[in-house]
Design a protein around this motif. Structure first.
Motif, PDB file in Angstrom:
ATOM      1  N   GLY A  85       0.559  -1.034  -0.198  1.00 51.15           N
ATOM      2  CA  GLY A  85      -0.571  -0.311  -0.084  1.00 51.15           C
ATOM      3  C   GLY A  85       0.720   0.936  -0.225  1.00 51.15           C
ATOM      4  O   GLY A  85       0.317   2.175   0.596  1.00 51.15           O
ATOM      5  N   ASN A  86       2.492   0.856  -0.311  1.00 48.83           N
ATOM      6  CA  ASN A  86       2.873   2.296  -0.541  1.00 48.83           C
ATOM      7  C   ASN A  86       2.411   3.046  -1.576  1.00 48.83           C
ATOM      8  O   ASN A  86       1.500   2.867  -2.084  1.00 48.83           O
ATOM      9  N   ALA A  87       3.379   4.070  -1.804  1.00 52.69           N
ATOM     10  CA  ALA A  87       3.305   5.399  -2.630  1.00 52.69           C
ATOM     11  C   ALA A  87       3.425   4.562  -4.269  1.00 52.69           C
ATOM     12  O   ALA A  87       2.576   5.103  -4.939  1.00 52.69           O
ATOM     13  N   GLY A 141       8.243   1.505  10.833  1.00 57.23           N
ATOM     14  CA  GLY A 141       8.336   3.663  10.213  1.00 57.23           C
ATOM     15  C   GLY A 141       6.890   3.321   9.343  1.00 57.23           C
ATOM     16  O   GLY A 141       7.051   3.147   8.190  1.00 57.23           O
ATOM     17  N   ARG A 142       5.884   3.031  10.813  1.00 50.27           N
ATOM     18  CA  ARG A 142       4.601   2.590  10.011  1.00 50.27           C
ATOM     19  C   ARG A 142       4.120   3.995   8.608  1.00 50.27           C
ATOM     20  O   ARG A 142       4.464   5.221   9.049  1.00 50.27           O
ATOM     21  N   GLY A 143       3.757   3.282   8.061  1.00 46.90           N
ATOM     22  CA  GLY A 143       3.295   4.136   6.392  1.00 46.90           C
ATOM     23  C   GLY A 143       1.613   4.019   6.686  1.00 46.90           C
ATOM     24  O   GLY A 143       1.148   2.773   7.271  1.00 46.90           O
ATOM     25  N   VAL A 165     -11.160   3.771   0.116  1.00 46.60           N
ATOM     26  CA  VAL A 165     -11.309   2.828   0.425  1.00 46.60           C
ATOM     27  C   VAL A 165      -9.562   1.851   0.294  1.00 46.60           C
ATOM     28  O   VAL A 165      -9.088   3.193  -0.111  1.00 46.60           O
ATOM     29  N   ASP A 166      -9.833   1.277   0.180  1.00 52.69           N
ATOM     30  CA  ASP A 166      -7.819   0.508   0.525  1.00 52.69           C
ATOM     31  C   ASP A 166      -7.659   0.512   1.855  1.00 52.69           C
ATOM     32  O   ASP A 166      -6.328   1.667   1.246  1.00 52.69           O
ATOM     33  N   GLU A 167      -8.283   1.348   2.605  1.00 51.22           N
ATOM     34  CA  GLU A 167      -7.446   2.172   3.642  1.00 51.22           C
ATOM     35  C   GLU A 167      -6.439   0.625   4.077  1.00 51.22           C
ATOM     36  O   GLU A 167      -6.940   0.033   4.886  1.00 51.22           O
ATOM     37  N   TRP A 168      -5.340   1.164   4.350  1.00 46.55           N
ATOM     38  CA  TRP A 168      -3.871  -0.149   4.783  1.00 46.55           C
ATOM     39  C   TRP A 168      -3.361   1.127   5.575  1.00 46.55           C
ATOM     40  O   TRP A 168      -2.653   2.415   6.169  1.00 46.55           O
TER      41      TRP A 168
END
Length: 420
Positions: free
Chosen positions: A51-53, A281-283, A354-357
């Motif tokens: 789910g990163n950028a 290091g949570r994103g 949507v797709d909250e992560w």
């Protein structure tokens, strides 16, 4: 290039971890004729890779510890809405990481770490191109526009200074300095609150989950085994091979093992001399509909919010949360990202997410990854890339596969010794 203890070139290698770094290492080991088994306790791209950028930005791949981080102050980092967040009840391990991180957040240490990154950054796209030529179907997309946007020129000066330091360290990056109106001319999704911007050139982006699954498909198509639900609880160097044991009772022997377990690297690496703390290091991220999906990445550096076009939606990502990897998603962090982005984006439906992560980037106190041989000449580490596991994952795989099969350490990996 110094040699490690001489052992026969491995024929069978286990790679523990099915994220970008682990799968890229598996692919490049296959290029060298090695039979690979990939094990993951959950599945492909189940950690920080999904789910990163999805930015491929060697031009701005820099050490995370930097003097600017220290300017946040204690009150800021204890706020759940802060771009950098530390929970008030930090454990001893986290405090040890933060102490080391603080020691490395100086200009001198940043310059030293930056010099370590430059040879990697120069070759990062080369590894993606090799994967594409070798049959990985997922695309990398040229970032025809890559806008870093600010409310004011004063805010923009921070990145301009950083780009100057990057250039002074010996890394080339091309960019344009834009007014707010010029930035909106390039990217109409920016709101009227944007008064200054920088357009970066020569960068790329991917859909990270799609790409890593495509890489897994390619590894499998070339004969690898992929074992999911495999929680590895023990790795033992037995002198002539390495035994890998899972919680389900599986017990297999390999010629060598790669530890590509991200935030959990230390759990298996400690007995092999890997003492560096690897901290989560949570994103966070989510996706939203847009009236006009940007044609390339959009970054709001002052808010630490990164936006990436993925098909007909925009992925909005951000935050650095030094917290346990197992902690549940904190909705306050999602809301903080949405509220930070709301006044800066035009036509974004930030209430229909949507797709909250949440995912855990593996961070080290000095901002440098751990890549290479451990105390055992048959056990190798590949992790601790922080925010740059997607950008540098394929090149990590290229260089580590070379070291594993030849016994020689590539020059690019010398600063990333897992035993430092």
């Amino acid at each position: 290039m110094p040699a490690i203890e001489s052992v026969p070139a491995p024929q069978r290698v286990a790679v523990i971890g099915a994220g970008m770094v682990g799968l890229a290492t598996a692919w490049f080991l296959q290029e060298r004729g090695v039979q690979v088994t990939v094990l993951d306790r959950t599945g492909v791209a189940a950690g920080a890779s999904w789910g990163n950028a999805g930015w491929l930005t060697p031009g701005i791949t820099t050490p995370l510890p930097e003097p600017a981080v220290l300017r946040y102050g204690l009150r800021a980092v204890l706020s759940p809405s802060s771009p950098v967040y530390v929970p008030p009840r930090a454990d001893a391990r986290l405090l040890r990481f933060l102490a080391g991180f603080t020691r490395h957040s100086t200009a001198a240490k940043w310059r030293t770490a930056m010099r370590a990154y430059i040879p990697m950054n120069r070759r990062a796209f080369e590894a993606f191109d090799a994967l594409r030529a070798g049959g990985v179907s997922a695309m990398t997309h040229e970032a025809k526009s890559f806008i870093a946007a600010y409310r004011t020129e004063a805010e923009r000066s921070v990145l301009l200074d950083e780009l100057g330091h990057i250039h002074s360290a010996g890394q080339e990056i091309e960019f344009d300095v834009l007014t707010g109106a010029e930035a909106r001319g390039v990217e109409p999704s920016l709101s009227d609150n944007i008064g200054a911007a920088i357009r970066l050139h020569g960068q790329r982006f991917i859909n990270p989950g799609e790409y890593v699954h495509s890489l897994a498909d390619a590894v499998l198509a070339r004969g690898a085994s992929l074992v999911t639900g495999a929680d590895v609880v023990d790795v033992r160097d037995e002198g002539t091979g390495v035994r890998v044991v899972t919680s389900a009772g599986a017990d297999e022997r390999y010629d060598a093992v790669v530890l590509a377990t991200g935030t959990w690297l230390g759990e298996l690496g400690r007995r092999f001399g890997v003492r560096t703390v690897v901290q989560a290091g949570r994103g966070y991220s989510f996706s939203v509909a847009m009236e006009h999906v940007p044609s390339g990445p959009v970054y709001f550096p002052a808010q630490r919010v990164a936006c990436t076009p993925l098909g007909d939606r925009l992925r909005v990502a951000g935050m650095m949360e030094f917290r346990s990897a197992e902690a549940p998603l904190d909705r306050r962090r999602i809301l903080a990202i949405a509220e930070a982005a709301r006044p800066l984006l035009r036509g974004a439906d930030l209430d229909a997410r949507v797709d909250e992560w949440v995912g855990s980037r593996p961070c080290t106190p000095d901002g440098l990854p751990l890549i290479g041989a451990t105390r055992s000449s048959r056990v190798f580490a590949a992790g601790g890339h922080g925010m740059w596991g997607i950008t540098l994952g394929p090149l990590t795989g290229t260089l580590l596969a070379e070291q594993i099969t030849t016994g020689r350490q590539p020059a690019e990996l010398q600063p990333f010794n897992p035993l430092r």
